[in-house]
Design a protein around this motif. Structure first.
Motif, PDB file in Angstrom:
ATOM      1  N   CYS A  33      19.214  33.597 -38.561  1.00  0.00           N
ATOM      2  CA  CYS A  33      17.937  32.879 -38.570  1.00  0.00           C
ATOM      3  C   CYS A  33      17.299  33.056 -37.199  1.00  0.00           C
ATOM      4  O   CYS A  33      17.983  33.026 -36.180  1.00  0.00           O
ATOM      5  CB  CYS A  33      18.163  31.387 -38.818  1.00  0.00           C
ATOM      6  N   GLU A  34      15.987  33.236 -37.167  1.00  0.00           N
ATOM      7  CA  GLU A  34      15.299  33.378 -35.891  1.00  0.00           C
ATOM      8  C   GLU A  34      15.136  32.004 -35.243  1.00  0.00           C
ATOM      9  O   GLU A  34      15.209  30.974 -35.915  1.00  0.00           O
ATOM     10  CB  GLU A  34      13.948  34.056 -36.084  1.00  0.00           C
ATOM     11  N   ALA A  35      14.945  31.986 -33.936  1.00  0.00           N
ATOM     12  CA  ALA A  35      14.711  30.731 -33.219  1.00  0.00           C
ATOM     13  C   ALA A  35      13.504  30.043 -33.845  1.00  0.00           C
ATOM     14  O   ALA A  35      12.539  30.698 -34.230  1.00  0.00           O
ATOM     15  CB  ALA A  35      14.475  31.007 -31.747  1.00  0.00           C
ATOM     16  N   GLY A  36      13.564  28.716 -33.983  1.00  0.00           N
ATOM     17  CA  GLY A  36      12.497  27.963 -34.639  1.00  0.00           C
ATOM     18  C   GLY A  36      12.780  27.721 -36.111  1.00  0.00           C
ATOM     19  O   GLY A  36      12.035  27.035 -36.792  1.00  0.00           O
ATOM     20  N   LYS A  37      13.881  28.313 -36.609  1.00  0.00           N
ATOM     21  CA  LYS A  37      14.300  28.138 -38.002  1.00  0.00           C
ATOM     22  C   LYS A  37      15.795  27.870 -38.028  1.00  0.00           C
ATOM     23  O   LYS A  37      16.502  28.121 -37.065  1.00  0.00           O
ATOM     24  CB  LYS A  37      13.992  29.391 -38.828  1.00  0.00           C
ATOM     25  N   ALA A  38      16.285  27.375 -39.176  1.00  0.00           N
ATOM     26  CA  ALA A  38      17.711  27.075 -39.307  1.00  0.00           C
ATOM     27  C   ALA A  38      18.142  27.172 -40.759  1.00  0.00           C
ATOM     28  O   ALA A  38      17.322  27.128 -41.677  1.00  0.00           O
ATOM     29  CB  ALA A  38      18.012  25.679 -38.778  1.00  0.00           C
ATOM     30  N   SER A  39      19.444  27.325 -40.942  1.00  0.00           N
ATOM     31  CA  SER A  39      20.061  27.317 -42.267  1.00  0.00           C
ATOM     32  C   SER A  39      21.395  26.595 -42.137  1.00  0.00           C
ATOM     33  O   SER A  39      22.285  27.045 -41.429  1.00  0.00           O
ATOM     34  CB  SER A  39      20.284  28.748 -42.757  1.00  0.00           C
ATOM     35  N   SER A  40      21.522  25.464 -42.814  1.00  0.00           N
ATOM     36  CA  SER A  40      22.743  24.661 -42.699  1.00  0.00           C
ATOM     37  C   SER A  40      23.779  25.008 -43.762  1.00  0.00           C
ATOM     38  O   SER A  40      24.933  24.616 -43.651  1.00  0.00           O
ATOM     39  CB  SER A  40      22.404  23.172 -42.780  1.00  0.00           C
ATOM     40  N   THR A  41      23.380  25.763 -44.768  1.00  0.00           N
ATOM     41  CA  THR A  41      24.255  26.028 -45.907  1.00  0.00           C
ATOM     42  C   THR A  41      24.739  27.470 -45.932  1.00  0.00           C
ATOM     43  O   THR A  41      23.922  28.386 -45.861  1.00  0.00           O
ATOM     44  CB  THR A  41      23.485  25.748 -47.222  1.00  0.00           C
ATOM     45  N   GLY A  59      23.381  29.461 -40.686  1.00  0.00           N
ATOM     46  CA  GLY A  59      22.665  30.055 -39.559  1.00  0.00           C
ATOM     47  C   GLY A  59      22.259  31.485 -39.814  1.00  0.00           C
ATOM     48  O   GLY A  59      21.663  32.135 -38.957  1.00  0.00           O
ATOM     49  N   SER A  60      22.594  31.997 -41.001  1.00  0.00           N
ATOM     50  CA  SER A  60      22.197  33.357 -41.369  1.00  0.00           C
ATOM     51  C   SER A  60      21.809  33.387 -42.842  1.00  0.00           C
ATOM     52  O   SER A  60      22.033  32.424 -43.571  1.00  0.00           O
ATOM     53  CB  SER A  60      23.318  34.355 -41.079  1.00  0.00           C
ATOM     54  N   TYR A  61      21.246  34.507 -43.272  1.00  0.00           N
ATOM     55  CA  TYR A  61      20.759  34.616 -44.646  1.00  0.00           C
ATOM     56  C   TYR A  61      20.718  36.068 -45.095  1.00  0.00           C
ATOM     57  O   TYR A  61      20.804  36.997 -44.292  1.00  0.00           O
ATOM     58  CB  TYR A  61      19.359  34.006 -44.759  1.00  0.00           C
ATOM     59  N   SER A  62      20.557  36.238 -46.400  1.00  0.00           N
ATOM     60  CA  SER A  62      20.338  37.543 -47.016  1.00  0.00           C
ATOM     61  C   SER A  62      19.326  37.320 -48.136  1.00  0.00           C
ATOM     62  O   SER A  62      19.600  36.580 -49.080  1.00  0.00           O
ATOM     63  CB  SER A  62      21.659  38.075 -47.578  1.00  0.00           C
ATOM     64  N   THR A  63      18.152  37.926 -48.025  1.00  0.00           N
ATOM     65  CA  THR A  63      17.078  37.647 -48.983  1.00  0.00           C
ATOM     66  C   THR A  63      17.166  38.464 -50.263  1.00  0.00           C
ATOM     67  O   THR A  63      16.605  38.077 -51.276  1.00  0.00           O
ATOM     68  CB  THR A  63      15.689  37.923 -48.361  1.00  0.00           C
ATOM     69  N   THR A  64      17.856  39.585 -50.214  1.00  0.00           N
ATOM     70  CA  THR A  64      17.858  40.472 -51.374  1.00  0.00           C
ATOM     71  C   THR A  64      19.263  40.697 -51.909  1.00  0.00           C
ATOM     72  O   THR A  64      20.262  40.458 -51.228  1.00  0.00           O
ATOM     73  CB  THR A  64      17.273  41.851 -51.005  1.00  0.00           C
ATOM     74  N   GLU A  65      19.324  41.180 -53.128  1.00  0.00           N
ATOM     75  CA  GLU A  65      20.600  41.592 -53.716  1.00  0.00           C
ATOM     76  C   GLU A  65      21.058  42.880 -53.038  1.00  0.00           C
ATOM     77  O   GLU A  65      20.254  43.608 -52.455  1.00  0.00           O
ATOM     78  CB  GLU A  65      20.434  41.845 -55.216  1.00  0.00           C
ATOM     79  N   CYS A 124      15.943  31.045 -44.384  1.00  0.00           N
ATOM     80  CA  CYS A 124      16.073  30.058 -43.317  1.00  0.00           C
ATOM     81  C   CYS A 124      14.847  29.165 -43.407  1.00  0.00           C
ATOM     82  O   CYS A 124      13.778  29.612 -43.801  1.00  0.00           O
ATOM     83  CB  CYS A 124      16.131  30.725 -41.946  1.00  0.00           C
ATOM     84  N   THR A 125      14.997  27.917 -43.047  1.00  0.00           N
ATOM     85  CA  THR A 125      13.913  26.953 -43.137  1.00  0.00           C
ATOM     86  C   THR A 125      13.310  26.703 -41.768  1.00  0.00           C
ATOM     87  O   THR A 125      14.046  26.505 -40.798  1.00  0.00           O
ATOM     88  CB  THR A 125      14.451  25.620 -43.718  1.00  0.00           C
ATOM     89  N   SER A 126      11.988  26.704 -41.690  1.00  0.00           N
ATOM     90  CA  SER A 126      11.314  26.383 -40.428  1.00  0.00           C
ATOM     91  C   SER A 126      11.628  24.950 -40.033  1.00  0.00           C
ATOM     92  O   SER A 126      11.704  24.073 -40.897  1.00  0.00           O
ATOM     93  CB  SER A 126       9.797  26.525 -40.566  1.00  0.00           C
ATOM     94  N   CYS A 127      11.819  24.731 -38.743  1.00  0.00           N
ATOM     95  CA  CYS A 127      12.040  23.370 -38.253  1.00  0.00           C
ATOM     96  C   CYS A 127      10.799  22.539 -38.559  1.00  0.00           C
ATOM     97  O   CYS A 127       9.674  23.032 -38.457  1.00  0.00           O
ATOM     98  CB  CYS A 127      12.309  23.374 -36.755  1.00  0.00           C
TER      99      CYS A 127
END
Length: 165
Positions: A47-55, A33-39, A61-64
């Motif tokens: 993740c913003e509404a309309g997207k998700a991250s299961s791992t 449900g969260s992410y980090s794009t950079t080192e 985050c992946t768009s629905c």
């Protein structure tokens, strides 16, 4: 150490807010449900509404997918739309079929799946899932168009003794 070059970055998908860290173990994976794009991130982003991250440990985050949605931030999965509704792209909710229309298609991706009640029938139900919500106009009333939300009463001086079929 003689240079900041000896300080190694946490990889994307991980973050650390520890100053003076001595081990890679301080780099913790972002939760689902969260992410980090950079080192070298110091925190993970929900993740913003309309997207998700299961791992856990995600760098994006992946768009629905069309036909599904996520209503809240930090979603770990997307929810498919029920029959009687649709969603076209990454969204925070499904749209109900308008009154006068119905859809029995789950995970619908377009309002085109909302079929119109035929002329002579009407439905005031929003989000209808079956053609059975389209009821025939009673004697003394009519509907000349598709997707009617109500039947029109015959004007004074006119009558209709048979219901629509």
């Amino acid at each position: 150490a003689t240079s900041s070059d000896t300080c190694l970055a946490c990889e994307a998908g991980k973050a650390s807010s520890t100053t003076g860290a001595t081990s890679e173990s301080t780099c913790t994976s972002c939760q689902a449900g969260s992410y980090s794009t950079t080192e070298a991130s110091t925190s993970c982003t929900s993740c913003e509404a309309g997207k998700a991250s299961s791992t856990p440990g995600s760098s994006t985050c992946t768009s629905c997918q069309p036909g599904s949605y996520s209503m809240t931030e930090a979603s770990t999965s997307c929810t498919t739309c029920d029959t009687g509704s649709y969603v076209t792209a990454a969204s925070t909710s499904c749209m109900s079929c308008e009154a006068g229309r119905y859809s029995s298609t789950p995970s619908a991706t377009s309002s085109d799946t909302c079929l119109a009640c035929e002329a002579g029938k009407a439905s005031s139900t929003t989000g209808a899932t079956s053609e059975s919500t389209c009821t025939s106009c009673q004697a003394g009333s009519y509907s000349t168009t598709e997707a009617s939300t109500s039947c029109t009463s015959c004007e004074a001086g006119r009558y209709s003794s048979t219901p629509s079929s």
